[in-house]
Design an enzyme around this catalytic site. Structure first.
Site, PDB file in Angstrom:
ATOM      1  N   ASP A 134     120.793 -25.254 -18.453  1.00  0.00           N
ATOM      2  CA  ASP A 134     121.022 -26.189 -19.557  1.00  0.00           C
ATOM      3  C   ASP A 134     119.731 -26.303 -20.358  1.00  0.00           C
ATOM      4  OD1 ASP A 134     122.176 -28.208 -21.212  1.00  0.00           O
ATOM      5  OD2 ASP A 134     123.410 -28.872 -19.540  1.00  0.00           O
TER       6      ASP A 134
ATOM      7  N   ASP B  25     119.030 -22.216 -23.536  1.00  0.00           N
ATOM      8  CA  ASP B  25     120.202 -22.335 -24.393  1.00  0.00           C
ATOM      9  C   ASP B  25     121.130 -21.205 -23.988  1.00  0.00           C
ATOM     10  OD1 ASP B  25     122.125 -22.160 -26.370  1.00  0.00           O
ATOM     11  OD2 ASP B  25     120.727 -22.280 -28.039  1.00  0.00           O
ATOM     12  N   PHE B  26     122.262 -21.523 -23.354  1.00  0.00           N
ATOM     13  CA  PHE B  26     123.070 -20.454 -22.776  1.00  0.00           C
ATOM     14  C   PHE B  26     123.714 -19.553 -23.823  1.00  0.00           C
ATOM     15  CE2 PHE B  26     126.057 -24.222 -22.188  1.00  0.00           C
ATOM     16  CZ  PHE B  26     126.909 -23.916 -23.228  1.00  0.00           C
TER      17      PHE B  26
ATOM     18  N   HIS C  67     135.704 -27.432 -24.847  1.00  0.00           N
ATOM     19  CA  HIS C  67     136.252 -28.218 -25.958  1.00  0.00           C
ATOM     20  C   HIS C  67     135.207 -28.534 -27.024  1.00  0.00           C
ATOM     21  CE1 HIS C  67     135.263 -31.347 -22.768  1.00  0.00           C
ATOM     22  NE2 HIS C  67     134.372 -31.546 -23.715  1.00  0.00           N
TER      23      HIS C  67
END
Length: 349
Positions: free
Chosen positions: A208, A237-238, A256
């Site tokens: 994360d 930052d994935f 979502h």
């Protein structure tokens, strides 16, 4: 033609609709959490005047707030003007099992409350009401507002705490993963639950943003697993890169928040970094008969970040574009499902 007398009683339908027109309940829940009313009632019922003095608020307005919440079983009015905790109000205390304290404070926070006021903007444009009100997207705003971000992260952690055992128990195949990487895993609650439930998972990786990872390091369960060498941190930052050598990538309440194109990029990075890894997403799935919670959550996504709750077919299509095949959807006994995807041997086919 005979006119209907103005004194005629309102129809049952009008009465029912009128009950739906008040926005007061979520705000009252937030205020009850903010002023620690449930904590003040730990020892037993109190008159509104005494309770208000301890909370530092006005007695009359507090009585009105608690009387409304008592209608739904959140607090009990044991006698006129005297209030007590219930099983529901106990969940407004921080630190108790299943606590909804941070979540209650967040749903009544100014940044979210004002975003609801711009729902018309979202309806007309498809863009987040949040952006109209605050002039920026939610994620960068949270990075610049650490107090709000801390409440947000704690709310997500508490929500995970309440669901984690059911989610983890529903998928015993975690034990075969060897190494599990939680992408966007927040404060590490979900990953810790996986590692604690399945000792066969020898390594967990929490990925994360750096500011979130720093909060995760302070969580007792997470810190203990890190000390044991079973959990490691990847401040990243994935969307820019993901850890390699993974047996199963997992997400929870992540999809979502992002458009299809961003998720496809993430999935492709996962395929490149760990070609044989499964992907297991713990997400809400929109389908016929979903509970009201899912529909409300879908609107929250619209007004805050133009996100959405996807259908199973929409999940399958995003997985396909990212190089995976949706293998199965696992029920968990909660509003969430686990979507298991496996690498597509012929992603271009």
């Amino acid at each position: 033609m005979t006119a209907v007398p103005q004194t005629a009683p309102a129809s049952a339908g009008a009465v029912f609709l009128s009950e739906l027109m008040f926005p007061s309940t979520p705000r009252c829940l937030a205020l009850a959490a903010e002023f620690r009313i449930a904590e003040l009632l730990i020892e037993g019922p109190l008159p509104a005047a005494e309770l208000a003095e301890r909370a530092g608020v006005a007695a009359g307005p507090l009585a009105k707030v608690l009387a409304l919440l008592a209608e739904d079983g959140v607090f009990e009015e044991t006698e006129p003007g005297v209030f007590a905790n219930t099983e529901l109000s106990e969940l407004l205390r921080p630190g108790v099992p299943g606590s909804m304290d941070a979540m209650a404070r967040m749903v009544g926070a100014e940044w979210l409350w004002s975003s609801w006021g711009a729902l018309d903007h979202s309806l007309e444009t498809g863009r987040p009401g949040f952006e109209k009100v605050h002039g920026t997207a939610l994620w960068p705003w949270l990075q610049r507002n650490p107090a709000a971000a801390a409440t947000f992260n704690q709310a997500m952690t508490d929500f995970t705490d309440a669901l984690a055992d059911a989610l983890v128990a529903a998928y015993p195949d975690f034990a075969r993963a060897g190494t599990v990487c939680d992408l966007g895993g927040g404060q590490g609650t979900y990953l810790a639950a996986i590692l604690n439930a399945y000792e066969a998972v020898g390594r967990g990786v929490l990925a994360d943003l750096p500011s979130v990872i720093e909060q995760a390091r302070t969580q007792p369960d997470v810190a203990k697993l890190a000390e044991q060498g079973r959990l490691e941190f990847q401040p990243v930052d994935f969307f820019a890169g993901v850890p390699a050598g993974i047996g199963a990538y997992v997400t929870k309440q992540v999809w979502h928040s992002w458009p299809d194109e961003a998720l496809v990029r993430l999935l492709r990075r996962c395929r490149e970094a760990s070609p044989g890894a499964r992907f297991v997403a713990a997400e809400l799935v929109h389908r016929a008969g979903v509970p009201r919670f899912v529909k409300n959550f879908d609107l929250v996504m619209l007004v805050t970040m133009s996100g959405e709750v996807r259908t199973e077919a929409q999940f399958a299509e995003v997985f396909r574009r990212g190089g995976y095949r949706l293998n199965r959807v696992v029920p968990t006994g909660t509003a969430f499902s686990l979507l298991e995807a496996v690498p597509d041997p012929d992603p271009l086919g």
